[in-house]
Design an enzyme around this catalytic site. Structure first.
Site, mmCIF file in Angstrom:
data_model
loop_
_atom_site.group_PDB
_atom_site.id
_atom_site.type_symbol
_atom_site.label_atom_id
_atom_site.label_comp_id
_atom_site.label_asym_id
_atom_site.label_seq_id
_atom_site.Cartn_x
_atom_site.Cartn_y
_atom_site.Cartn_z
ATOM 1 C CD GLU A 63 -3.087 -0.941 0.461
ATOM 2 O OE1 GLU A 63 -3.126 0.026 -0.319
ATOM 3 O OE2 GLU A 63 -4.004 -1.769 0.529
ATOM 4 C CB CYS A 78 -2.432 6.823 1.840
ATOM 5 S SG CYS A 78 -3.820 5.982 2.605
HETATM 6 P P1 NAD Z 1 8.148 5.257 4.713
HETATM 7 O O1 NAD Z 1 8.208 4.429 3.474
HETATM 8 O O2 NAD Z 1 9.222 6.244 4.941
HETATM 9 O O3 NAD Z 1 8.142 4.321 6.003
HETATM 10 C C1 NAD Z 1 7.166 3.321 6.203
HETATM 11 C C2 NAD Z 1 7.745 2.218 7.065
HETATM 12 O O4 NAD Z 1 8.770 1.539 6.339
HETATM 13 C C3 NAD Z 1 8.401 2.699 8.360
HETATM 14 O O5 NAD Z 1 8.051 1.799 9.392
HETATM 15 C C4 NAD Z 1 9.875 2.620 8.038
HETATM 16 O O6 NAD Z 1 10.716 2.438 9.166
HETATM 17 C C5 NAD Z 1 9.911 1.388 7.158
HETATM 18 N N1 NAD Z 1 11.104 1.262 6.297
HETATM 19 C C6 NAD Z 1 11.911 2.242 5.826
HETATM 20 N N2 NAD Z 1 12.876 1.696 5.040
HETATM 21 C C7 NAD Z 1 12.660 0.362 5.009
HETATM 22 C C8 NAD Z 1 13.286 -0.734 4.348
HETATM 23 N N3 NAD Z 1 14.344 -0.578 3.553
HETATM 24 N N4 NAD Z 1 12.769 -1.974 4.531
HETATM 25 C C9 NAD Z 1 11.673 -2.172 5.297
HETATM 26 N N5 NAD Z 1 11.047 -1.166 5.958
HETATM 27 C C10 NAD Z 1 11.519 0.080 5.805
HETATM 28 O O7 NAD Z 1 6.703 5.916 4.703
HETATM 29 P P2 NAD Z 1 6.120 6.988 5.744
HETATM 30 O O8 NAD Z 1 6.797 8.294 5.471
HETATM 31 O O9 NAD Z 1 6.133 6.416 7.117
HETATM 32 O O10 NAD Z 1 4.585 7.059 5.296
HETATM 33 C C11 NAD Z 1 4.105 7.982 4.386
HETATM 34 C C12 NAD Z 1 3.836 7.337 3.048
HETATM 35 O O11 NAD Z 1 2.968 6.221 3.218
HETATM 36 C C13 NAD Z 1 3.110 8.252 2.101
HETATM 37 O O12 NAD Z 1 3.636 8.117 0.795
HETATM 38 C C14 NAD Z 1 1.674 7.741 2.129
HETATM 39 O O13 NAD Z 1 0.908 8.061 1.009
HETATM 40 C C15 NAD Z 1 1.916 6.280 2.276
HETATM 41 N N6 NAD Z 1 0.716 5.623 2.812
HETATM 42 C C16 NAD Z 1 0.017 4.768 2.017
HETATM 43 C C17 NAD Z 1 -1.155 4.167 2.494
HETATM 44 C C18 NAD Z 1 -1.967 3.233 1.650
HETATM 45 O O14 NAD Z 1 -2.843 2.574 2.193
HETATM 46 N N7 NAD Z 1 -1.717 3.106 0.369
HETATM 47 C C19 NAD Z 1 -1.594 4.455 3.782
HETATM 48 C C20 NAD Z 1 -0.854 5.340 4.564
HETATM 49 C C21 NAD Z 1 0.310 5.908 4.068
#
Ligand code: NAD
Length: 469
Positions: free
Chosen positions: A243, A277
């Site tokens: 997602e 999101c």
């Molecule tokens: P992010 O990708 O920076 O982080 C998300 C998670 O991934 C965190 O827990 C982070 O520690 C982890 N992470 C980071 N690098 C990683 C790696 N290499 N391997 C595994 N895990 C890793 O995202 P964010 O800034 O926390 O969230 C915002 C983004 O999420 C926005 O783009 C938003 O649109 C999206 N989002 C999407 C949905 C959906 O349902 N499609 C819902 C909410 C948020």
């Protein structure tokens, strides 16, 4: 200062390192959260692995009852957890804020506890019968973001445990505390090891998602991290529900009655200060209606109080972190430097990561604020001349999570909706998710769906038993 802990094998664990988590509205430290090592990831995955067979062998009814008990615990503790969400994430207690997030956590737990996924006879004739069974996959790695930290964690963990999987959840390093507390509370009504946590940043996320003993990855976050997780999953070949980010377009059809839609339009764009999101991130308005839409949104925005969410009167809180605060400011500055009209509303406190509610007019496709996901309270409003032009604009980006059409006539709106490339197209509403309705992105917004029966299927392994008669 309070130290918060992970839950592994039903017990609170100690970590060698910790980080301070600060309230984004005040800068005051909320507590200390653990930072785990790769060894801790191994221990948590091992705990989940050891618990999984026994959990999978419980009856469907037992797991339904366990999930119903989780819903009850969430309900009983929703005041406490909502307070933590507000102090950690920033969204206010009031309005569509942290109490609303807790109601969603309860709803998205109750619904899967009531759903059933019985074996399905997929083919039968006089010579054969083929039955599709759905088994648990095993150990699920769940990686959550910081914007709706508890609700999204619940979306990932509840279907997984409902279907007989065990889970290792990693909350975002920006918002671990409320999630760790939620897991501490709900694991008291689950067998030890069914739900475990690890904490830390991308390093720990990568250790978890590439772990050889992971059977499924549920990821919600940014597109760039999603791509890294797809690469990491080549280690374990775990199927992924991805997602990712969105850049949702909303199209207001020519001549639409503005007063009837302005409130939903506003919250469609500014829910959680735009850090959602599936928020409206680009608004397309017919040139004849442009002035009246901007005026209606302005009238609404100037009445919405911004401030510390622990104050019941506030409806918009701060951005969650300095990185996001700077990013949104940069996109607004870029629009201003390129001659767009930047209209700001609201008195914002001096401390904290606050931004005014911002409407940006006289802006076009190609500007950074339109083309990049802002994830903040700044809405670009783009004039269009024909519906075909608006549809083309809406579809031109690779992000394709949601979209919406706003219209007086449902028939005309459905026609436009059928041409929009997005996982969900809403009509006269935006972001109106429901626990029974599949939700997921198209194109670069990810793959797989969550919620409802389809969401349960996504955390199962299909197996066919084929019988010769
Ligand atoms: P992010 O990708 O920076 O982080 C998300 C998670 O991934 C965190 O827990 C982070 O520690 C982890 N992470 C980071 N690098 C990683 C790696 N290499 N391997 C595994 N895990 C890793 O995202 P964010 O800034 O926390 O969230 C915002 C983004 O999420 C926005 O783009 C938003 O649109 C999206 N989002 C999407 C949905 C959906 O349902 N499609 C819902 C909410 C948020």
């Amino acid at each position: 200062m309070q130290t918060y802990h992970n839950t592994v094998r039903g017990k609170q664990t100690e970590a060698n390192e910790h980080q301070e988590i600060c309230n984004p509205a005040t800068g005051i430290t909320l507590g200390l959260a653990p930072i785990n090592s790769e060894l801790d990831v191994d221990l948590a995955v091992d705990a989940a692995r050891q618990a999984q067979k026994a959990w999978a062998s419980t009856s469907d009814q037992e797991r339904r009852e366990a999930v119903a008990r989780v819903a009850q615990v969430l309900e009983e503790n929703s005041g406490y957890l909502a307070g933590l969400i507000t102090q950690e994430q920033g969204k206010p207690l009031s309005g569509p804020g942290s109490r609303f997030e807790m109601q969603a956590c309860v709803g998205w737990t109750q619904v899967p506890s009531a759903l059933e996924l019985p074996p399905e006879v997929v083919y039968e004739d006089d010579k054969r019968k083929d039955v599709l069974y759905r088994f648990p996959l095993g150990v699920v790695a769940a990686i959550a973001p910081w914007n709706w930290p508890l609700m999204i964690a619940i979306w990932q963990i509840i279907p997984a445990i409902r279907m007989g999987n065990t889970v290792v959840l990693k909350p975002s390093e920006y918002t671990p505390i409320a999630t760790l507390e939620m897991v501490r509370l709900i694991s008291q009504v689950l067998p030890p090891g069914v739900l475990n946590t690890v904490s830390g940043d991308g390093r720990i996320g990568a250790a978890l998602t590439s772990h050889p003993d992971i059977d499924k990855i549920m990821f919600t976050g940014s597109e760039s991290t999603g791509r890294r997780i797809v690469e990491a999953s080549s280690q374990n070949l775990a199927p992924i529900t991805l997602e990712l980010g969105g850049n949702d377009a909303a199209i207001i059809m020519p001549g639409t009655e503005t007063s009837a839609i302005v409130e939903d339009l506003f919250w469609g764009a500014f829910l959680n200060a735009g850090q959602t999101c599936a928020c409206i991130k680009r608004l397309y308005v017919h040139e004849n209606d442009y002035d009246s839409v901007v005026a209606a949104l302005s009238d609404f925005a100037c009445q919405v109080p911004i401030g510390d969410g622990m104050d019941e009167s506030n409806l918009i809180g701060p951005l969650q972190n300095t990185m996001q605060h700077n990013k949104v400011k940069e996109l607004i500055a870029d629009a201003r430097a390129n001659g767009c009209d930047v209209i700001e509303f609201g008195d914002i406190p001096e401390t904290g990561y606050f931004l005014p509610l911002t409407l940006v007019g006289n802006i076009r496709d190609g500007h950074r604020l339109v083309d990049e996901e802002q994830f903040g309270p700044a809405l670009p409003i783009i004039r269009y001349r024909s519906l075909d032009e608006a549809i083309g604009s809406a579809n031109r980006l690779s992000a394709a999570l949601g979209a919406s059409v706003w219209a007086n006539s449902l028939e005309e709106a459905e026609l436009v909706a059928s041409k929009l490339e997005a996982g969900t197209v809403w009509i006269n509403q935006h972001g109106a998710i429901h626990p029974m309705v599949p939700f997921g992105g198209n194109k670069a917004s990810g793959y797989g769906v969550e919620f409802g029966i389809e969401g349960l299927k996504a955390v199962t392994q299909p197996r066919v038993i084929s019988i010769k008669k």
